[in-house]
Design an enzyme around this catalytic site. Structure first.
Site, mmCIF file in Angstrom:
data_model
loop_
_atom_site.group_PDB
_atom_site.id
_atom_site.type_symbol
_atom_site.label_atom_id
_atom_site.label_comp_id
_atom_site.label_asym_id
_atom_site.label_seq_id
_atom_site.Cartn_x
_atom_site.Cartn_y
_atom_site.Cartn_z
ATOM 1 N N LYS A 138 0.831 -1.191 0.000
ATOM 2 C CA LYS A 138 0.000 0.000 0.000
ATOM 3 C C LYS A 138 0.867 1.244 0.000
ATOM 4 O O LYS A 138 1.977 1.156 0.528
ATOM 5 C CB LYS A 138 -0.981 0.026 1.172
ATOM 6 C CG LYS A 138 -0.441 -0.313 2.563
ATOM 7 C CD LYS A 138 0.689 0.423 3.180
ATOM 8 C CE LYS A 138 0.681 1.877 3.376
ATOM 9 N NZ LYS A 138 1.907 2.378 4.083
ATOM 10 N N TYR A 223 -4.443 4.357 6.165
ATOM 11 C CA TYR A 223 -5.011 3.435 7.166
ATOM 12 C C TYR A 223 -6.345 3.971 7.696
ATOM 13 O O TYR A 223 -7.275 3.208 7.939
ATOM 14 C CB TYR A 223 -4.035 3.219 8.326
ATOM 15 C CG TYR A 223 -2.867 2.339 7.972
ATOM 16 C CD1 TYR A 223 -2.981 0.960 7.997
ATOM 17 C CD2 TYR A 223 -1.647 2.885 7.608
ATOM 18 C CE1 TYR A 223 -1.916 0.143 7.656
ATOM 19 C CE2 TYR A 223 -0.570 2.079 7.268
ATOM 20 C CZ TYR A 223 -0.708 0.713 7.292
ATOM 21 O OH TYR A 223 0.348 -0.086 6.958
#
Ligand code: NDP
Length: 373
Positions: A138, A223
């Site tokens: 990510k 996140y």
């Protein structure tokens, strides 16, 4: 064990690889119980032998369904060290120029891309063209258009594209999701995600727009974005966002230091999030519903994740996230297993569309509509 953020604030990201504490053996790995596994093993080459690649490699030593068998690196000395540490044969070692040849290597099933964000797009597309499954770290890329191109390339090549969303396999996180799905919090009204740390070395790639694609939002704010989706179980339909920059030397044009952003969801629920490279002690999720609440703190660090709900402490087992993730990904690739929260390229494109919208909201000062489908 220290959390990632403790490390980062003390020593700076670039020094991480030199200071890694023992990573496995301190936690129960749920998949380790499957000692008798005799199914197909996912044979993985790691691309980018940096701090997180090192962590993944160590964690993979405890996998039952996945095995580290190869490397792709621009640093010959690291390749030698990994070869002797993990018993990697010469024929499974590549560099960034020649890794397209992996298509001729029947002993590698998948490549896990753990390089700077801005490189993922081209590297994943080359992996797809070589006919190998791709796992990307990510953020999957640096904008939604690039992300969609990666999804399309993998689809065209008939390979899977997965993203290292390790929290999607974390037991306390999954328990909160189970409780929410069971209606135990009642109607969800509010989510708060606070994600940040004080970044070290000003010369690192994370502060280079071309390699990082942005700043804190790309690295740590993602996140809160991803968490707001799996914690509420909804997709945001609008965003407002405000940027604060106190250090224009360290955080140059296009590299965000602190962004606060707010989401609205179709049900009427709202979210309020903070993403920063300039504050410590920020790793907290809070979910509020009509009948109860959940709080995770730490919520996304390497662990142990801790949390409580209106019913008491969460006591699910502590895991080594990367070990579980890689075993689960083997199941997704070979057995078509469906994780509770998706970890595929389409899931990552949603986060990238939201990041695009956050940057647009910062730039325009306006409320921006989000269309994820
Ligand atoms: P590092 O800087 O520690 O490592 C990156 C590695 O990529 C380098 O060591 C190098 O490996 C390789 N590389 C190739 N080209 C370049 C370049 N131009 N500049 C720098 N490095 C290059 O970064 P991290 O390991 O911390 O992060 C890598 C990726 O993993 C990022 O996308 C990040 O967001 C993600 N990440 C995910 C985490 C998670 O919890 N899921 C946690 C931390 C990071 P080599 O010398 O072998 O070529």
């Amino acid at each position: 064990m220290n959390s990632r953020r403790d490390f980062l604030q003390k020593i700076g990201v670039s020094a991480l690889a030199l200071h890694l504490a023992p990573l496995v053996g301190w936690a129960n790995n749920t998949t380790n119980n499957e000692k008798t596994y005799d199914g197909k093993v996912l044979r993985v080459a790691i691309m980018g032998l940096g701090s997180y690649g090192t962590r993944v490699a160590e964690a993979m030593q405890s996998c039952t369904k996945a095995k580290l068998v190869g490397v792709i690196s621009g640093t010959p000395s690291k390749v030698k060290a990994w070869q002797s540490k993990y018993g990697i044969p010469e024929k499974n070692c590549y560099n960034y120029e020649n890794f397209d040849n992996i298509k001729n290597n029947p002993d590698i099933d998948a490549v896990y891309v753990i390089t700077p964000n801005g490189l993922h797009h081209d590297q994943v597309i080359r992996i797809a063209k070589a006919g190998k499954h791709a796992i990307s770290e990510k953020p999957m890329s640096v904008n939604a258009q690039q992300g969609q191109e990666m999804v399309d390339a993998c689809k065209k090549a008939g390979v899977k594209l997965l993203v290292g969303y390790r929290m999607h396999f974390e037991p306390k996180t999954l328990e909160v999701i189970r409780m929410r799905q069971a209606g135990e919090f009642g109607k969800i009204m509010f989510f708060q995600g606070q994600c940040g740390f004080t970044i070290g070395d000003p010369t690192q790639w994370r502060l280079n727009k071309q390699l990082a694609g942005g700043g804190a939002i790309m690295d740590i704010g993602i996140y809160a974005i991803n968490g707001s989706r799996y914690m509420t179980g909804e997709e945001p339909i609008w965003v407002t966002a405000q940027e604060t920059k106190t250090d224009h030397e360290k955080f140059k044009e296009g590299v965000d230091e602190t962004i606060q952003f707010q989401f609205g969801f179709p049900s009427g629920a709202v979210a309020s999030c903070l993403s920063t490279y300039n504050m410590n002690n920020l790793d907290r999720f809070f979910l509020d519903g009509g009948k109860g609440f959940a709080e995770l703190q730490p919520s996304t660090g390497y662990g142990p994740i801790q949390g409580r709900t209106h019913k008491g402490e969460l006591t699910q087992p502590i895991t080594t996230h990367q070990t579980v993730q890689m075993d689960e990904m083997a199941g997704i690739i070979f057995e078509n297993k469906k994780p509770i929260v998706p970890v595929d390229g389409e899931e990552a494109v949603k986060d990238l569309k939201i990041i695009d919208a956050i940057y647009l909201a910062v730039k325009t000062g306006k409320k921006v509509d989000i269309k994820l489908s």
